[in-house]
Design an enzyme around this catalytic site. Structure first.
Site, PDB file in Angstrom:
ATOM      1  N   THR A   1     142.639 -10.428  75.024  1.00  0.00           N
ATOM      2  CA  THR A   1     143.930 -10.355  74.333  1.00  0.00           C
ATOM      3  C   THR A   1     144.722 -11.640  74.537  1.00  0.00           C
ATOM      4  O   THR A   1     145.358 -12.153  73.609  1.00  0.00           O
ATOM      5  CB  THR A   1     144.731  -9.150  74.853  1.00  0.00           C
ATOM      6  OG1 THR A   1     143.977  -7.961  74.611  1.00  0.00           O
ATOM      7  CG2 THR A   1     146.082  -9.039  74.162  1.00  0.00           C
TER       8      THR A   1
ATOM      9  N   ASP B   1     118.166   2.636  78.555  1.00  0.00           N
ATOM     10  CA  ASP B   1     116.983   2.866  77.729  1.00  0.00           C
ATOM     11  C   ASP B   1     117.198   3.975  76.701  1.00  0.00           C
ATOM     12  O   ASP B   1     116.505   4.032  75.686  1.00  0.00           O
ATOM     13  CB  ASP B   1     115.771   3.213  78.607  1.00  0.00           C
ATOM     14  CG  ASP B   1     115.280   2.026  79.413  1.00  0.00           C
ATOM     15  OD1 ASP B   1     115.661   0.884  79.085  1.00  0.00           O
ATOM     16  OD2 ASP B   1     114.513   2.238  80.382  1.00  0.00           O
TER      17      ASP B   1
ATOM     18  N   HIS C   1     146.524  -7.883  84.542  1.00  0.00           N
ATOM     19  CA  HIS C   1     145.676  -6.702  84.387  1.00  0.00           C
ATOM     20  C   HIS C   1     145.327  -6.111  85.748  1.00  0.00           C
ATOM     21  O   HIS C   1     145.607  -6.700  86.788  1.00  0.00           O
ATOM     22  CB  HIS C   1     144.388  -7.061  83.634  1.00  0.00           C
ATOM     23  CG  HIS C   1     144.577  -7.165  82.163  1.00  0.00           C
ATOM     24  ND1 HIS C   1     144.991  -8.325  81.551  1.00  0.00           N
ATOM     25  CD2 HIS C   1     144.422  -6.257  81.165  1.00  0.00           C
ATOM     26  CE1 HIS C   1     145.078  -8.129  80.244  1.00  0.00           C
ATOM     27  NE2 HIS C   1     144.743  -6.885  79.993  1.00  0.00           N
ATOM     28  N   HIS C   2     144.672  -4.956  85.718  1.00  0.00           N
ATOM     29  CA  HIS C   2     144.216  -4.274  86.925  1.00  0.00           C
ATOM     30  C   HIS C   2     143.116  -5.071  87.630  1.00  0.00           C
ATOM     31  O   HIS C   2     142.481  -5.957  87.049  1.00  0.00           O
ATOM     32  CB  HIS C   2     143.701  -2.876  86.574  1.00  0.00           C
ATOM     33  CG  HIS C   2     142.673  -2.879  85.482  1.00  0.00           C
ATOM     34  ND1 HIS C   2     141.329  -3.067  85.713  1.00  0.00           N
ATOM     35  CD2 HIS C   2     142.795  -2.743  84.141  1.00  0.00           C
ATOM     36  CE1 HIS C   2     140.663  -3.034  84.581  1.00  0.00           C
ATOM     37  NE2 HIS C   2     141.531  -2.848  83.604  1.00  0.00           N
TER      38      HIS C   2
ATOM     39  N   GLY D   1     134.874  -3.463  71.608  1.00  0.00           N
ATOM     40  CA  GLY D   1     136.066  -3.982  72.261  1.00  0.00           C
ATOM     41  C   GLY D   1     135.729  -4.792  73.487  1.00  0.00           C
ATOM     42  O   GLY D   1     136.617  -5.132  74.265  1.00  0.00           O
TER      43      GLY D   1
ATOM     44  N   LYS E   1     139.376  -5.577  86.165  1.00  0.00           N
ATOM     45  CA  LYS E   1     139.067  -6.299  84.938  1.00  0.00           C
ATOM     46  C   LYS E   1     138.196  -7.505  85.251  1.00  0.00           C
ATOM     47  O   LYS E   1     138.535  -8.340  86.093  1.00  0.00           O
ATOM     48  CB  LYS E   1     140.339  -6.739  84.214  1.00  0.00           C
ATOM     49  CG  LYS E   1     140.038  -7.354  82.850  1.00  0.00           C
ATOM     50  CD  LYS E   1     141.278  -7.454  81.993  1.00  0.00           C
ATOM     51  CE  LYS E   1     140.970  -8.059  80.633  1.00  0.00           C
ATOM     52  NZ  LYS E   1     140.004  -7.246  79.862  1.00  0.00           N
TER      53      LYS E   1
ATOM     54  N   ALA F   1     137.638  -6.178  67.897  1.00  0.00           N
ATOM     55  CA  ALA F   1     139.001  -6.541  68.295  1.00  0.00           C
ATOM     56  C   ALA F   1     139.007  -6.740  69.798  1.00  0.00           C
ATOM     57  O   ALA F   1     138.304  -6.035  70.529  1.00  0.00           O
ATOM     58  CB  ALA F   1     139.999  -5.455  67.903  1.00  0.00           C
ATOM     59  N   SER F   2     139.768  -7.700  70.256  1.00  0.00           N
ATOM     60  CA  SER F   2     139.922  -7.879  71.702  1.00  0.00           C
ATOM     61  C   SER F   2     140.851  -6.815  72.268  1.00  0.00           C
ATOM     62  O   SER F   2     140.854  -6.570  73.479  1.00  0.00           O
ATOM     63  CB  SER F   2     140.481  -9.266  72.012  1.00  0.00           C
ATOM     64  OG  SER F   2     141.772  -9.424  71.445  1.00  0.00           O
ATOM     65  N   ASN F   3     141.620  -6.166  71.392  1.00  0.00           N
ATOM     66  CA  ASN F   3     142.538  -5.125  71.819  1.00  0.00           C
ATOM     67  C   ASN F   3     142.793  -4.187  70.647  1.00  0.00           C
ATOM     68  O   ASN F   3     143.155  -4.648  69.558  1.00  0.00           O
ATOM     69  CB  ASN F   3     143.849  -5.746  72.313  1.00  0.00           C
ATOM     70  CG  ASN F   3     144.709  -4.768  73.076  1.00  0.00           C
ATOM     71  OD1 ASN F   3     145.001  -3.687  72.588  1.00  0.00           O
ATOM     72  ND2 ASN F   3     145.111  -5.140  74.272  1.00  0.00           N
TER      73      ASN F   3
END
Length: 238
Positions: free
Chosen positions: A146, A36, A135-136, A75, A139, A100-102
């Site tokens: 990407t 908010d 990825h970790h 992102g 995610k 951007a995606s990355n």
């Protein structure tokens, strides 16, 4: 420069450190527990917003910024079915939107080389192309944004492929993106061209989030004073 952070997870905290190291002021930090508070910010008290949140929240956050005169750098991934709506909203408000995606400079060079290699490799039908991303465990989206951007770069040249699929390597006529989740992996993307006799790979391995954060702060600096929809190709002149 006065920056509003929308999303204060691992990436938001890294962006905060990077921005402050460059002399910028963080005017606010919006996360799931204080959404908010976003209504307290507008173009008069905020130079730019940097938005890294979840797929279900991203479009609403971007819309708020564009409706309230705040240039926004996003992102977030997994929401791109509404990307055209965001572009129209940006145009209607004469705003500034950077997506951007990355945000890693290295990844965007990877995108650039990926498109060039695909334009050449599509002539050699004996090679089968595929993408793998790792990825970790935290995610949320699969495949990664990407990975999808890399796939789109390939599909622009591979007219015989009808889109991409996630983790379905046996589906013919599609570009497969294999997604893996492992502990402590920042981000790895590998494009593979395989034939019976050899294999060609183009890859990018991120060692830390610092490269992503630096690119996002660069984008926020770059977009102030501009109008329209932009991406890393515009900023890096690729």
């Amino acid at each position: 420069m006065k920056i509003l952070l929308i999303g204060y997870g691992k990436m938001g905290k890294t962006i905060e450190q990077m921005a402050q190291a460059k002399g910028h002021t963080i005017v606010g930090k919006i996360d799931h527990h204080n959404t908010d508070d976003l209504q307290n910010y507008n173009g008069s008290n905020t130079d730019a917003a940097i938005e890294f949140t979840h797929p279900e929240a991203a479009f609403g956050n971007i819309s708020y910024c564009l409706n309230n005169g705040i240039p926004v750098v996003s992102g977030s991934t997994g929401w791109l079915e509404k990307f055209e709506d965001a572009k129209q909203l940006c145009e209607q408000n004469k705003g500034a939107f950077f997506y951007a995606s990355n945000y890693s400079v290295g990844v965007n060079l990877f995108f650039h080389f990926n498109e060039y290699i695909a334009s050449k490799m599509q002539e050699y039908k004996e090679y089968e192309v595929a993408i793998r991303e790792i990825h970790h465990l935290q995610k949320v989206d699969k495949p990664s944004g990407t990975g999808i951007t890399a796939a789109e770069g390939i599909l622009a040249s591979y007219k015989n492929l009808n889109g991409w699929v996630a983790d379905i390597p046996e589906e013919k006529g599609k570009l497969n993106i294999a997604s893996e989740r492992e502990p402590d992996v920042v981000g790895t993307h590998i494009v593979t061209y395989s034939s019976e006799v050899d294999q060609i790979e183009l890859g990018h391995i991120a060692h830390s989030r610092a490269g992503f954060a630096e690119g996002a702060v660069m984008a926020a600096e770059w977009i102030v004073g501009r109008q329209g929809v932009y991406g890393m190709k515009d900023m890096l002149n690729l």
